[in-house]
Enzyme design. Structure first.
Site, short mmCIF file in Angstrom:
data_model
loop_
_atom_site.label_atom_id
_atom_site.label_comp_id
_atom_site.label_asym_id
_atom_site.label_seq_id
_atom_site.Cartn_x
_atom_site.Cartn_y
_atom_site.Cartn_z
N LYS A 1 1.40 4.09 -2.82
CA LYS A 1 0.92 5.46 -2.53
C LYS A 1 2.06 6.45 -2.83
O LYS A 1 1.81 7.58 -3.26
CB LYS A 1 0.46 5.60 -1.08
CG LYS A 1 -0.85 4.93 -0.73
CD LYS A 1 -2.07 5.43 -1.49
CE LYS A 1 -2.69 6.70 -0.95
NZ LYS A 1 -3.95 7.04 -1.67
N TYR B 1 0.85 -1.20 0.00
CA TYR B 1 0.00 0.00 0.00
C TYR B 1 0.88 1.25 0.00
O TYR B 1 0.75 2.12 -0.87
CB TYR B 1 -0.92 -0.03 1.23
CG TYR B 1 -1.68 1.27 1.48
CD1 TYR B 1 -2.80 1.60 0.73
CD2 TYR B 1 -1.25 2.16 2.47
CE1 TYR B 1 -3.49 2.79 0.96
CE2 TYR B 1 -1.94 3.34 2.71
CZ TYR B 1 -3.06 3.65 1.95
OH TYR B 1 -3.72 4.84 2.18
#
Ligand SMILES: NC(=O)C1=CN([C@@H]2O[C@H](COP(=O)(O)OP(=O)(O)OC[C@H]3O[C@@H](n4cnc5c(N)ncnc54)[C@H](OP(=O)(O)O)[C@@H]3O)[C@@H](O)[C@H]2O)C=CC1
Ligand SMILES: CC(C)CCC[C@@H](C)[C@H]1CC[C@H]2C3=C(CC[C@]12C)[C@@]1(C)CCC(=O)C[C@@H]1CC3
Length: 345
Positions: free
Chosen positions: A148, A144
């Site tokens: 990001k 993640y």
């Protein structure tokens, strides 16, 4: 050639508008007089005046109709952060954001506000009053975070004043509030399974938890202050409640507010982190046979046992940001919004 509808400055599209943050954003945009469309892979509610466009943001052709005549786009879509599906993160957060950028420029959108995350600088070690100047995490703690970072870089690099396409990234941290599908539900589920008895580390670590309405306020301020030659062009901004709190105090307040016991016994941080790492490796090895989903992932343990709070001075200076709802009121309103998660319910 398709005719382009003239963009109106009060017409906007929220990508990920069916999600937790996205829906709060949509509701507040309506209150502030915006005309709102939602683009999402699913529709989770209906609201008068809101048009839904269903599709995958990785598909530029699916995005284009949702961006016609729109001058402002908020991008708030992402796969669930706790997932271990690396290719999904790569596809949606990186390749998909590339498709969003292309579609915005093709449709004549003037401003794109990305919901990034303060975690883009978090490597699992203490961050105290972190400023935006901190470098991106060199060893991101999970897929993640890794994607990001790439997403934020793509969006900020796309800012081009000459072409009339402006971008800004808002980095919230630990969003919570009514309808959040993550923080309170995971916490309560862990408590119901009898696993919320332990404090990881000495319990003194300070962190930011940010009420969803404050994040929404930051996103709208960013959109309204993003103009040619403004300092916001191509920059990232932390948005927090500006009230760092001890992680375990916050968890205890939420748990006790819902009728559960607060964790009491201490476990050494490195022991729990090591176990979480082992469990994560085991889950990876066993993946072809069985899908294990550990509650205590290395990321969650790192978040629970270190300091991670951020300065929002830049947002205060450049866009006049102030949190609208204080932490105590936010906790009370959040707890009250989950009657179905109360002990015994
Ligand atoms: N929650 C937090 O604490 C924090 C969140 N953020 C960021 O804020 C943003 C919003 O998060 P949050 O509201 O919590 O997340 P949610 O999962 O609640 O909302 C995201 C929405 O995007 C949708 N979506 C996912 N993939 C796609 C796709 N390929 N195409 C179209 N729509 C898609 C989701 O649908 P579905 O549910 O079906 O997948 C969901 O409706 C994210 O960018 C996240 O990274 C940043 C910091 C902290
Ligand atoms: C089981 C317990 C040790 C922890 C239960 C609570 C956690 C589920 C949450 C505490 C901090 C939260 C958080 C996020 C998700 C939910 C928590 C781990 C994010 C990872 C969500 C996405 C981000 O961009 C950063 C967030 C940081 C804090």
């Amino acid at each position: 050639m398709a005719t382009r509808i003239r963009p109106s400055s009060k017409r906007c599209t929220v990508i990920g508008g069916s999600g937790f943050l996205g829906r709060h954003l949509v509701e507040q945009l309506l209150v502030r007089g915006y005309l709102v469309s939602v683009f999402d892979i699913q529709q989770s509610y209906e609201l008068p005046g809101v048009t839904f466009h269903l599709g995958d943001l990785c598909n530029k052709q699916a995005l284009l109709p949702a961006l016609q005549g729109v001058s402002l786009v908020f991008h708030c879509a992402s796969p669930f952060p706790g997932s271990d599906d690396r290719s999904l993160f790569q596809r949606v957060n990186v390749d998909g954001t590339g498709a969003v950028l292309e579609a915005c420029q093709e449709a004549g959108v003037q401003k794109l506000v990305l919901t990034s995350s303060a975690s883009v600088v978090f490597e699992g070690t203490d961050i105290k009053d972190g400023k935006e100047e901190l470098p991106y995490a060199k060893k991101p703690i999970d897929y993640y975070t890794e994607t990001k970072i790439q997403q934020e870089k793509l969006v900020l690099q796309a800012c081009n004043e000459e072409n009339g396409f402006l971008t800004v990234a808002i980095r919230p941290h630990g969003i919570f509030g009514p309808r959040d599908p993550q923080l309170v539900p995971i916490l309560v589920d862990t408590a119901r399974r009898g696993k919320m008895k332990f404090i990881i580390g000495d319990g003194s670590n300070l962190v930011d938890f940010t009420f969803v309405e404050n994040v929404v306020h930051g996103l709208i301020l960013a959109a309204e202050h993003l103009r040619p030659k403004s300092p916001l062009c191509g920059r990232a901004y932390h948005i927090t409640n500006d009230e760092p709190v001890q992680f375990w105090d916050f968890m205890s307040q939420v748990l006790m507010g819902l009728g559960y016991d607060a964790p009491r016994y201490h476990l050494p941080y490195w022991l729990v982190y090591g176990l979480a790492l082992l469990l994560w490796l085991l889950a990876l090895l066993l993946r072809p046979v069985v899908r294990l989903r550990p509650t205590f992932t290395p990321m969650r343990v790192a978040l629970a046992g270190t300091h991670h709070y951020y300065s929002c001075t830049r947002a205060k200076q450049d866009m006049g940001y102030r949190p609208l709802v204080g932490l105590q009121e936010a906790i009370v309103r959040t707890v009250e919004s989950y009657p179905h998660l109360r002990r015994g319910a």
